[in-house]
Write a protein that holds these residues in place. Sequence first.
Motif, PDB file in Angstrom:
ATOM      1  N   PRO A 104      14.248  30.015  32.978  1.00  0.00           N
ATOM      2  CA  PRO A 104      13.634  30.259  31.666  1.00  0.00           C
ATOM      3  C   PRO A 104      13.711  29.059  30.737  1.00  0.00           C
ATOM      4  CG  PRO A 104      15.694  31.490  31.879  1.00  0.00           C
ATOM      5  CD  PRO A 104      15.369  30.945  33.233  1.00  0.00           C
ATOM      6  N   LYS A 105      14.788  28.276  30.825  1.00  0.00           N
ATOM      7  CA  LYS A 105      14.866  27.080  29.982  1.00  0.00           C
ATOM      8  C   LYS A 105      13.766  26.090  30.363  1.00  0.00           C
ATOM      9  CE  LYS A 105      17.403  26.413  27.200  1.00  0.00           C
ATOM     10  NZ  LYS A 105      17.308  26.596  25.718  1.00  0.00           N
ATOM     11  N   SER A 106      13.468  25.984  31.644  1.00  0.00           N
ATOM     12  CA  SER A 106      12.381  25.100  32.091  1.00  0.00           C
ATOM     13  C   SER A 106      11.056  25.536  31.483  1.00  0.00           C
ATOM     14  CB  SER A 106      12.286  25.110  33.624  1.00  0.00           C
ATOM     15  OG  SER A 106      13.474  24.650  34.220  1.00  0.00           O
ATOM     16  N   TYR A 107      10.800  26.824  31.507  1.00  0.00           N
ATOM     17  CA  TYR A 107       9.535  27.304  30.953  1.00  0.00           C
ATOM     18  C   TYR A 107       9.525  27.238  29.433  1.00  0.00           C
ATOM     19  CZ  TYR A 107       7.353  28.479  35.343  1.00  0.00           C
ATOM     20  OH  TYR A 107       6.758  28.386  36.580  1.00  0.00           O
ATOM     21  N   GLN A 108      10.688  27.232  28.820  1.00  0.00           N
ATOM     22  CA  GLN A 108      10.738  27.018  27.380  1.00  0.00           C
ATOM     23  C   GLN A 108      10.347  25.582  27.048  1.00  0.00           C
ATOM     24  OE1 GLN A 108      14.427  28.256  25.675  1.00  0.00           O
ATOM     25  NE2 GLN A 108      13.755  27.970  23.567  1.00  0.00           N
ATOM     26  N   ILE A 109      10.805  24.636  27.854  1.00  0.00           N
ATOM     27  CA  ILE A 109      10.396  23.240  27.675  1.00  0.00           C
ATOM     28  C   ILE A 109       8.884  23.112  27.856  1.00  0.00           C
ATOM     29  CG2 ILE A 109      10.597  20.908  28.631  1.00  0.00           C
ATOM     30  CD1 ILE A 109      13.505  21.772  29.478  1.00  0.00           C
ATOM     31  N   PRO A 132      -1.763   8.962  21.875  1.00  0.00           N
ATOM     32  CA  PRO A 132      -0.474   8.325  22.187  1.00  0.00           C
ATOM     33  C   PRO A 132       0.731   9.220  21.884  1.00  0.00           C
ATOM     34  CG  PRO A 132      -1.928   6.772  21.098  1.00  0.00           C
ATOM     35  CD  PRO A 132      -2.595   8.113  20.990  1.00  0.00           C
ATOM     36  N   ILE A 133       0.558  10.163  20.959  1.00  0.00           N
ATOM     37  CA  ILE A 133       1.639  11.103  20.647  1.00  0.00           C
ATOM     38  C   ILE A 133       1.626  12.274  21.613  1.00  0.00           C
ATOM     39  CG2 ILE A 133       2.548  12.690  18.908  1.00  0.00           C
ATOM     40  CD1 ILE A 133       1.394  10.791  16.784  1.00  0.00           C
ATOM     41  N   VAL A 134       0.495  12.907  21.768  1.00  0.00           N
ATOM     42  CA  VAL A 134       0.430  14.102  22.610  1.00  0.00           C
ATOM     43  C   VAL A 134       0.652  13.761  24.082  1.00  0.00           C
ATOM     44  CG1 VAL A 134      -2.062  14.133  23.113  1.00  0.00           C
ATOM     45  CG2 VAL A 134      -0.799  16.284  22.870  1.00  0.00           C
ATOM     46  N   ALA A 135       0.452  12.496  24.455  1.00  0.00           N
ATOM     47  CA  ALA A 135       0.722  12.090  25.843  1.00  0.00           C
ATOM     48  C   ALA A 135       2.172  12.351  26.220  1.00  0.00           C
ATOM     49  CB  ALA A 135       0.382  10.614  26.035  1.00  0.00           C
ATOM     50  N   GLN A 136       3.075  12.337  25.236  1.00  0.00           N
ATOM     51  CA  GLN A 136       4.466  12.685  25.516  1.00  0.00           C
ATOM     52  C   GLN A 136       4.581  14.116  26.027  1.00  0.00           C
ATOM     53  OE1 GLN A 136       7.308  11.504  22.304  1.00  0.00           O
ATOM     54  NE2 GLN A 136       5.459  10.689  21.341  1.00  0.00           N
ATOM     55  N   ALA A 137       3.800  15.018  25.450  1.00  0.00           N
ATOM     56  CA  ALA A 137       3.833  16.416  25.873  1.00  0.00           C
ATOM     57  C   ALA A 137       3.316  16.560  27.301  1.00  0.00           C
ATOM     58  CB  ALA A 137       3.009  17.276  24.920  1.00  0.00           C
ATOM     59  N   TYR A 138       2.279  15.817  27.649  1.00  0.00           N
ATOM     60  CA  TYR A 138       1.788  15.838  29.029  1.00  0.00           C
ATOM     61  C   TYR A 138       2.869  15.343  29.988  1.00  0.00           C
ATOM     62  CZ  TYR A 138      -3.034  16.871  27.657  1.00  0.00           C
ATOM     63  OH  TYR A 138      -4.174  17.490  27.183  1.00  0.00           O
ATOM     64  N   PHE A 139       3.578  14.293  29.575  1.00  0.00           N
ATOM     65  CA  PHE A 139       4.655  13.784  30.420  1.00  0.00           C
ATOM     66  C   PHE A 139       5.756  14.825  30.577  1.00  0.00           C
ATOM     67  CE2 PHE A 139       8.817  11.897  30.953  1.00  0.00           C
ATOM     68  CZ  PHE A 139       8.624  11.034  32.015  1.00  0.00           C
ATOM     69  N   VAL A 140       6.187  15.425  29.484  1.00  0.00           N
ATOM     70  CA  VAL A 140       7.255  16.427  29.523  1.00  0.00           C
ATOM     71  C   VAL A 140       6.858  17.590  30.425  1.00  0.00           C
ATOM     72  CG1 VAL A 140       8.408  18.195  28.138  1.00  0.00           C
ATOM     73  CG2 VAL A 140       8.294  15.834  27.311  1.00  0.00           C
ATOM     74  N   ARG A 141       5.628  18.043  30.313  1.00  0.00           N
ATOM     75  CA  ARG A 141       5.164  19.152  31.148  1.00  0.00           C
ATOM     76  C   ARG A 141       5.181  18.754  32.619  1.00  0.00           C
ATOM     77  NH1 ARG A 141      -0.497  21.740  29.505  1.00  0.00           N
ATOM     78  NH2 ARG A 141      -1.342  19.872  30.516  1.00  0.00           N
ATOM     79  N   ALA A 142       4.700  17.565  32.929  1.00  0.00           N
ATOM     80  CA  ALA A 142       4.689  17.105  34.319  1.00  0.00           C
ATOM     81  C   ALA A 142       6.109  16.949  34.853  1.00  0.00           C
ATOM     82  CB  ALA A 142       3.939  15.778  34.426  1.00  0.00           C
ATOM     83  N   TYR A 143       6.979  16.358  34.065  1.00  0.00           N
ATOM     84  CA  TYR A 143       8.377  16.164  34.463  1.00  0.00           C
ATOM     85  C   TYR A 143       9.021  17.499  34.827  1.00  0.00           C
ATOM     86  CZ  TYR A 143      13.402  15.891  33.529  1.00  0.00           C
ATOM     87  OH  TYR A 143      14.762  16.037  33.605  1.00  0.00           O
ATOM     88  N   THR A 144       8.831  18.506  33.994  1.00  0.00           N
ATOM     89  CA  THR A 144       9.486  19.799  34.206  1.00  0.00           C
ATOM     90  C   THR A 144       8.898  20.516  35.414  1.00  0.00           C
ATOM     91  OG1 THR A 144       9.770  19.907  31.796  1.00  0.00           O
ATOM     92  CG2 THR A 144      10.229  21.906  33.049  1.00  0.00           C
ATOM     93  N   TYR A 145       7.583  20.513  35.534  1.00  0.00           N
ATOM     94  CA  TYR A 145       6.963  21.139  36.708  1.00  0.00           C
ATOM     95  C   TYR A 145       7.336  20.417  38.005  1.00  0.00           C
ATOM     96  CZ  TYR A 145       4.001  24.591  34.363  1.00  0.00           C
ATOM     97  OH  TYR A 145       3.547  25.689  33.673  1.00  0.00           O
ATOM     98  N   PHE A 146       7.578  19.114  37.922  1.00  0.00           N
ATOM     99  CA  PHE A 146       7.962  18.368  39.121  1.00  0.00           C
ATOM    100  C   PHE A 146       9.292  18.874  39.658  1.00  0.00           C
ATOM    101  CE2 PHE A 146       9.083  13.919  40.925  1.00  0.00           C
ATOM    102  CZ  PHE A 146       8.548  14.247  42.171  1.00  0.00           C
TER     103      PHE A 146
END
Length: 509
Positions: A104-109, A132-146
Amino acid sequence: MTKFRYIIYALTLVIFACSDLEEEPVGLLAPEGFFKSPQDVQTVINGAYGNMATEAFWGRKLSLPLMLRSDMVTIGDVGTAARRIDHDRFTVSADNGMITAFWPKSYQIIAGANEAIAGAESLGLADEEINPIVAQAYFVRAYTYFHLVQLFGDIPYLDTPVDNLVEATKIPKTSEAEVYSNIISDLKFAKEWLPDNQSTRALPSKAAAAGYLASVYLTMGDFPNAYTEAKYVITNEAKFNLELVADFQDLFDATKQQGQKESLFSIDFNGFSDGDTGRDYQGALTGIRANERTDGRTEIGEGWSVAVPSVKVYNTWDGRDYRKHVSLDTIGVFKGVVQPFSYFPTASALNIASAYCAKYTRFPGAVSLGNARGTEQNYSQMRYAEVLLIAAEALNETSPGTTEANGYVNRVRARARNRAGVLTNFPADVPTMSQDAFRTMVLEERKWELAFEFKRWYDIKRRNLGTQVFGAAGLENQTGFDPTRDYLLPLPSDELQRNPNLMPNNPGY
């Protein structure tokens, strides 16, 4: 995980964890109407970073299973919680408390990333201003799903905020292949729009996105693209302000980590905590019971003897390798007397007679709790040394026998020869070798270079090494390992109860 829309404004925006990120207490706000500026998007992304630096994610619940499932760490204190022992011995069930916490913490991220992306879109700003700002969110989402896809295979994939409670309990699993495709898409967006450099390595840069793309491709066995992405980082190392830290020990000295140029992306703790938030446990989990040793600046206190290298790790690791000295503690202090690791069980029956992991106990910096909990460690999620080794491994698969691939490993080995400022002749440069021999060598190099940095389990899985490394000839003989079952974790039982569309569970569970 998806049974409600995460009100991240209450749960994550008071950032206690990331010390280099701006703290902005926002309070209890409804999502609608919150996003007024790019700074609001950044604030929500900061909340996602904060959720990474919690006990339920990198502080313990995710990081510890990754360490225990490798062949380099076993259980010291056999009386520790069964949920930990089960990961080490491959007896995990669907109600394992580690899994039911970090899922659940992963899905919260992920929810925080999705909220930020949706909020950015609502602003209607030009790409050059907001991407350039929202790209951080794309990275965070990819990192967590990885992490999730490597651990579970097919999983629910959410790329928009969830606000319908009924529909949330019906979301099916997405195939592993599609999840990887989505991760690649997110990382490509991040690579395009993130800046070359950030003010802190706790924020991802263009190099971090490319480095993770290389790692994703390597995991998928797409070696040409893995090499291309790693090579992109290497070619632009000066522009991305990357270099190998001269002294390997400094990588794990919390007082020296700020400003280092080796990490591409770090989860940044800061030496204080409030409950789950901001608290890491690696020092306690890997420390020696009854040890009175300090790092010279911090009174660490005894460890818990939970995640301990087997004595085979110590015996197999060449003593001439400076990385062995940095990575392992071979002595403790008991009642004021320095003792070798053969004495550890005498000092406490909860210890085993083996060298202990030193990376998180020797120089933890400021600590907020005993046993080296709540430190100011930066946990690098990817170091430049790993990028060099990815390039070498991938190039060997496509063009074996190149001096280029040798050179990437040699750069890592050259740093290992710098023993606290004194140059040695070990490990030697890579000799000419066959493709198979190079493949074995580079995996071994990763094992020693990245020891106890939560990478080894993923290497075992992607190279299908389980039967070999958990057999009698391996570092950790685990007779419970079943290759038809244990390369994946079970989906958590509470999620299956809430959402029958997640059935069936992974094979063997």
